[in-house]
Write a protein that holds these residues in place. Structure first.
Motif, PDB file in Angstrom:
ATOM      1  N   LEU A  22       0.807  -1.224   0.000  1.00  0.00           N
ATOM      2  CA  LEU A  22       0.000   0.000   0.000  1.00  0.00           C
ATOM      3  C   LEU A  22       0.842   1.278   0.000  1.00  0.00           C
ATOM      4  CD1 LEU A  22      -2.775  -1.043   2.536  1.00  0.00           C
ATOM      5  CD2 LEU A  22      -2.885  -1.012   0.036  1.00  0.00           C
ATOM      6  N   ARG A  23       2.121   1.123   0.199  1.00  0.00           N
ATOM      7  CA  ARG A  23       2.982   2.325   0.168  1.00  0.00           C
ATOM      8  C   ARG A  23       3.127   2.788  -1.276  1.00  0.00           C
ATOM      9  NH1 ARG A  23       5.759   3.682   4.875  1.00  0.00           N
ATOM     10  NH2 ARG A  23       5.864   1.996   6.379  1.00  0.00           N
ATOM     11  N   ARG A  24       2.888   4.087  -1.454  1.00  0.00           N
ATOM     12  CA  ARG A  24       3.015   4.663  -2.787  1.00  0.00           C
ATOM     13  C   ARG A  24       4.471   5.006  -3.075  1.00  0.00           C
ATOM     14  NH1 ARG A  24      -1.311   8.676  -0.602  1.00  0.00           N
ATOM     15  NH2 ARG A  24       0.214   8.376   1.022  1.00  0.00           N
ATOM     16  N   ARG A  25       4.737   5.311  -4.316  1.00  0.00           N
ATOM     17  CA  ARG A  25       6.092   5.703  -4.708  1.00  0.00           C
ATOM     18  C   ARG A  25       6.523   6.954  -3.934  1.00  0.00           C
ATOM     19  NH1 ARG A  25       8.536   8.808  -8.967  1.00  0.00           N
ATOM     20  NH2 ARG A  25      10.526   7.887  -9.537  1.00  0.00           N
ATOM     21  N   THR A  26       5.615   7.903  -3.746  1.00  0.00           N
ATOM     22  CA  THR A  26       5.941   9.125  -3.009  1.00  0.00           C
ATOM     23  C   THR A  26       6.303   8.818  -1.557  1.00  0.00           C
ATOM     24  OG1 THR A  26       3.578   9.462  -2.604  1.00  0.00           O
ATOM     25  CG2 THR A  26       4.547  10.661  -4.450  1.00  0.00           C
ATOM     26  N   ARG A  28       7.769   6.061  -0.523  1.00  0.00           N
ATOM     27  CA  ARG A  28       9.123   5.493  -0.532  1.00  0.00           C
ATOM     28  C   ARG A  28      10.176   6.589  -0.748  1.00  0.00           C
ATOM     29  NH1 ARG A  28       6.096   1.346  -3.025  1.00  0.00           N
ATOM     30  NH2 ARG A  28       6.147  -0.539  -1.770  1.00  0.00           N
ATOM     31  N   ILE A  29       9.861   7.550  -1.609  1.00  0.00           N
ATOM     32  CA  ILE A  29      10.793   8.671  -1.824  1.00  0.00           C
ATOM     33  C   ILE A  29      10.967   9.452  -0.527  1.00  0.00           C
ATOM     34  CG2 ILE A  29      11.091  10.887  -3.010  1.00  0.00           C
ATOM     35  CD1 ILE A  29       9.726   9.605  -5.456  1.00  0.00           C
ATOM     36  N   GLU A  30       9.867   9.700   0.168  1.00  0.00           N
ATOM     37  CA  GLU A  30       9.945  10.436   1.434  1.00  0.00           C
ATOM     38  C   GLU A  30      10.771   9.671   2.461  1.00  0.00           C
ATOM     39  OE1 GLU A  30       7.030  12.336   4.844  1.00  0.00           O
ATOM     40  OE2 GLU A  30       6.193  11.806   2.891  1.00  0.00           O
ATOM     41  N   SER A  31      10.597   8.359   2.522  1.00  0.00           N
ATOM     42  CA  SER A  31      11.397   7.552   3.449  1.00  0.00           C
ATOM     43  C   SER A  31      12.881   7.646   3.110  1.00  0.00           C
ATOM     44  CB  SER A  31      10.949   6.091   3.397  1.00  0.00           C
ATOM     45  OG  SER A  31       9.634   5.960   3.856  1.00  0.00           O
ATOM     46  N   PHE A  32      13.202   7.619   1.827  1.00  0.00           N
ATOM     47  CA  PHE A  32      14.596   7.734   1.397  1.00  0.00           C
ATOM     48  C   PHE A  32      15.167   9.103   1.765  1.00  0.00           C
ATOM     49  CE2 PHE A  32      17.750   8.905  -1.850  1.00  0.00           C
ATOM     50  CZ  PHE A  32      18.694   7.922  -1.602  1.00  0.00           C
ATOM     51  N   SER A 170       6.491  19.089  -2.077  1.00  0.00           N
ATOM     52  CA  SER A 170       6.389  18.633  -3.465  1.00  0.00           C
ATOM     53  C   SER A 170       5.718  17.261  -3.546  1.00  0.00           C
ATOM     54  CB  SER A 170       7.780  18.581  -4.085  1.00  0.00           C
ATOM     55  OG  SER A 170       7.746  18.009  -5.352  1.00  0.00           O
ATOM     56  N   LEU A 171       6.101  16.363  -2.636  1.00  0.00           N
ATOM     57  CA  LEU A 171       5.492  15.035  -2.629  1.00  0.00           C
ATOM     58  C   LEU A 171       4.006  15.097  -2.264  1.00  0.00           C
ATOM     59  CD1 LEU A 171       8.343  12.977  -0.938  1.00  0.00           C
ATOM     60  CD2 LEU A 171       7.663  12.945  -3.357  1.00  0.00           C
ATOM     61  N   ASP A 172       3.650  15.987  -1.342  1.00  0.00           N
ATOM     62  CA  ASP A 172       2.231  16.137  -0.980  1.00  0.00           C
ATOM     63  C   ASP A 172       1.411  16.623  -2.170  1.00  0.00           C
ATOM     64  OD1 ASP A 172       2.541  15.200   1.574  1.00  0.00           O
ATOM     65  OD2 ASP A 172       2.636  17.198   2.513  1.00  0.00           O
ATOM     66  N   ARG A 173       1.986  17.528  -2.975  1.00  0.00           N
ATOM     67  CA  ARG A 173       1.273  17.981  -4.171  1.00  0.00           C
ATOM     68  C   ARG A 173       1.012  16.805  -5.120  1.00  0.00           C
ATOM     69  NH1 ARG A 173       4.827  22.774  -5.727  1.00  0.00           N
ATOM     70  NH2 ARG A 173       4.548  24.069  -3.926  1.00  0.00           N
ATOM     71  N   ARG A 174       2.006  15.961  -5.273  1.00  0.00           N
ATOM     72  CA  ARG A 174       1.832  14.774  -6.128  1.00  0.00           C
ATOM     73  C   ARG A 174       0.764  13.849  -5.552  1.00  0.00           C
ATOM     74  NH1 ARG A 174       7.836  12.643  -7.806  1.00  0.00           N
ATOM     75  NH2 ARG A 174       8.580  14.572  -8.724  1.00  0.00           N
ATOM     76  N   ARG A 175       0.764  13.682  -4.243  1.00  0.00           N
ATOM     77  CA  ARG A 175      -0.243  12.810  -3.612  1.00  0.00           C
ATOM     78  C   ARG A 175      -1.642  13.358  -3.834  1.00  0.00           C
ATOM     79  NH1 ARG A 175       3.580  12.896   1.223  1.00  0.00           N
ATOM     80  NH2 ARG A 175       4.784  11.002   0.957  1.00  0.00           N
ATOM     81  N   TYR A 176      -1.808  14.676  -3.631  1.00  0.00           N
ATOM     82  CA  TYR A 176      -3.129  15.271  -3.813  1.00  0.00           C
ATOM     83  C   TYR A 176      -3.588  15.149  -5.263  1.00  0.00           C
ATOM     84  CZ  TYR A 176      -2.393  17.339   0.801  1.00  0.00           C
ATOM     85  OH  TYR A 176      -2.145  17.545   2.128  1.00  0.00           O
ATOM     86  N   ALA A 177      -2.669  15.337  -6.204  1.00  0.00           N
ATOM     87  CA  ALA A 177      -3.029  15.193  -7.617  1.00  0.00           C
ATOM     88  C   ALA A 177      -3.434  13.754  -7.914  1.00  0.00           C
ATOM     89  CB  ALA A 177      -1.856  15.614  -8.502  1.00  0.00           C
ATOM     90  N   ALA A 178      -2.704  12.786  -7.345  1.00  0.00           N
ATOM     91  CA  ALA A 178      -3.054  11.374  -7.564  1.00  0.00           C
ATOM     92  C   ALA A 178      -4.409  11.054  -6.935  1.00  0.00           C
ATOM     93  CB  ALA A 178      -1.971  10.467  -6.979  1.00  0.00           C
ATOM     94  N   TRP A 179      -4.700  11.618  -5.769  1.00  0.00           N
ATOM     95  CA  TRP A 179      -6.005  11.389  -5.142  1.00  0.00           C
ATOM     96  C   TRP A 179      -7.121  11.976  -5.995  1.00  0.00           C
ATOM     97  CZ3 TRP A 179      -4.235  13.176   0.353  1.00  0.00           C
ATOM     98  CH2 TRP A 179      -3.507  12.144   0.952  1.00  0.00           C
ATOM     99  N   ASP A 180      -6.889  13.185  -6.552  1.00  0.00           N
ATOM    100  CA  ASP A 180      -7.905  13.799  -7.417  1.00  0.00           C
ATOM    101  C   ASP A 180      -8.201  12.906  -8.612  1.00  0.00           C
ATOM    102  OD1 ASP A 180      -8.257  16.003  -5.830  1.00  0.00           O
ATOM    103  OD2 ASP A 180      -6.917  17.299  -6.982  1.00  0.00           O
ATOM    104  N   VAL A 181      -7.141  12.380  -9.219  1.00  0.00           N
ATOM    105  CA  VAL A 181      -7.320  11.500 -10.375  1.00  0.00           C
ATOM    106  C   VAL A 181      -8.086  10.250  -9.961  1.00  0.00           C
ATOM    107  CG1 VAL A 181      -6.086  10.023 -12.021  1.00  0.00           C
ATOM    108  CG2 VAL A 181      -5.320  12.365 -11.626  1.00  0.00           C
ATOM    109  N   ALA A 182      -7.758   9.678  -8.819  1.00  0.00           N
ATOM    110  CA  ALA A 182      -8.437   8.466  -8.361  1.00  0.00           C
ATOM    111  C   ALA A 182      -9.910   8.735  -8.072  1.00  0.00           C
ATOM    112  CB  ALA A 182      -7.740   7.915  -7.119  1.00  0.00           C
ATOM    113  N   TRP A 183     -10.215   9.876  -7.450  1.00  0.00           N
ATOM    114  CA  TRP A 183     -11.617  10.207  -7.148  1.00  0.00           C
ATOM    115  C   TRP A 183     -12.399  10.457  -8.431  1.00  0.00           C
ATOM    116  CZ3 TRP A 183     -14.594   9.717  -3.033  1.00  0.00           C
ATOM    117  CH2 TRP A 183     -13.986   9.545  -1.788  1.00  0.00           C
ATOM    118  N   LEU A 184     -11.741  11.151  -9.387  1.00  0.00           N
ATOM    119  CA  LEU A 184     -12.439  11.405 -10.649  1.00  0.00           C
ATOM    120  C   LEU A 184     -12.665  10.102 -11.411  1.00  0.00           C
ATOM    121  CD1 LEU A 184     -10.712  14.690 -11.834  1.00  0.00           C
ATOM    122  CD2 LEU A 184     -13.054  14.418 -11.001  1.00  0.00           C
ATOM    123  N   ALA A 185     -11.714   9.194 -11.350  1.00  0.00           N
ATOM    124  CA  ALA A 185     -11.870   7.903 -12.018  1.00  0.00           C
ATOM    125  C   ALA A 185     -13.006   7.109 -11.383  1.00  0.00           C
ATOM    126  CB  ALA A 185     -10.570   7.111 -11.947  1.00  0.00           C
TER     127      ALA A 185
END
Length: 197
Positions: A22-26, A28-32, A170-185
């Motif tokens: 369930l961990r997203r790419r973002t 994992r990047i944040e953990s790194f 920056s990662l949070d912006r990507r997460r929010y954009a991915a959530w928007d896409v998922a909700w719209l889908a």
């Protein structure tokens, strides 16, 4: 203290690499980034020790490099305007002394207010033979070394926290954009209550 321990354990669980699907790419990047910042901060401790050590060695060298001379005051220092005995302000006034080669040297050195011309005063000369205030003392040397080490850790930690905050934003912006896409889908507007739609 227990709250701090819980907070630390939550951070460790949040950022540890555990292979969770369930961990997203973002995530994992944040953990790194957290790992890199932690390693850099640990490295800054070595830099802080090196900075403190260098300042301490320079202070000890300054303590040992100068020497005291007896100098004659060439001009009256102004008298204090107040009658408070505990105030012993210093003022730079021309003085003369004889160096190790027998030459007469003249320079301005700090003397107490009210010192008369012709008086003999002790003047501290640094390694280059310039009159200074007072001999550097060990307490000041230690304080400068501690301030340098603490400043190094503080500045490095602040820079690393600032970098982490920018990456996280920056990662949070990507997460929010991915959530928007998922909700719209899914056919739902962002922020919609799943129970009512």
């Amino acid at each position: 203290m227990r709250d701090v321990g819980r907070w630390v354990m939550r951070r460790v669980r949040l950022y540890r690499p555990d292979g969770n699907a369930l961990r997203r790419r973002t995530d994992r990047i944040e953990s790194f980034v957290v790992l890199v910042c932690g390693l850099l901060f640990t490295g800054s401790l070595a830099l802080a020790f090196a900075t403190g050590g260098a300042l301490y060695r320079a202070g000890v060298a300054a303590e040992r490099s100068g020497h005291w001379v007896a100098a004659r005051v060439l001009r009256d220092a102004p008298a204090p305007r107040t009658s408070v005995d505990s105030v012993r302000a210093e003022l730079r006034t021309p003085v003369s002394w004889t160096d190790v080669r027998g030459r007469t040297m003249i320079a301005e050195a700090p003397v107490f207010l009210g010192t008369r011309a012709g008086s003999t005063v002790r003047v501290w000369l640094d390694a280059k033979g310039r009159p200074g205030g007072t001999r550097p003392d060990r307490a000041m040397t230690v304080a400068r070394a501690m301030a340098g080490a603490t400043g190094t850790v503080t500045v490095t930690g602040g820079l690393l926290l600032g970098c982490f905050a920018l990456v996280r934003r920056s990662l949070d912006r990507r997460r929010y954009a991915a959530w928007d896409v998922a909700w719209l889908a899914a056919g739902k507007p962002r922020g919609a209550n799943p129970e009512t739609t």
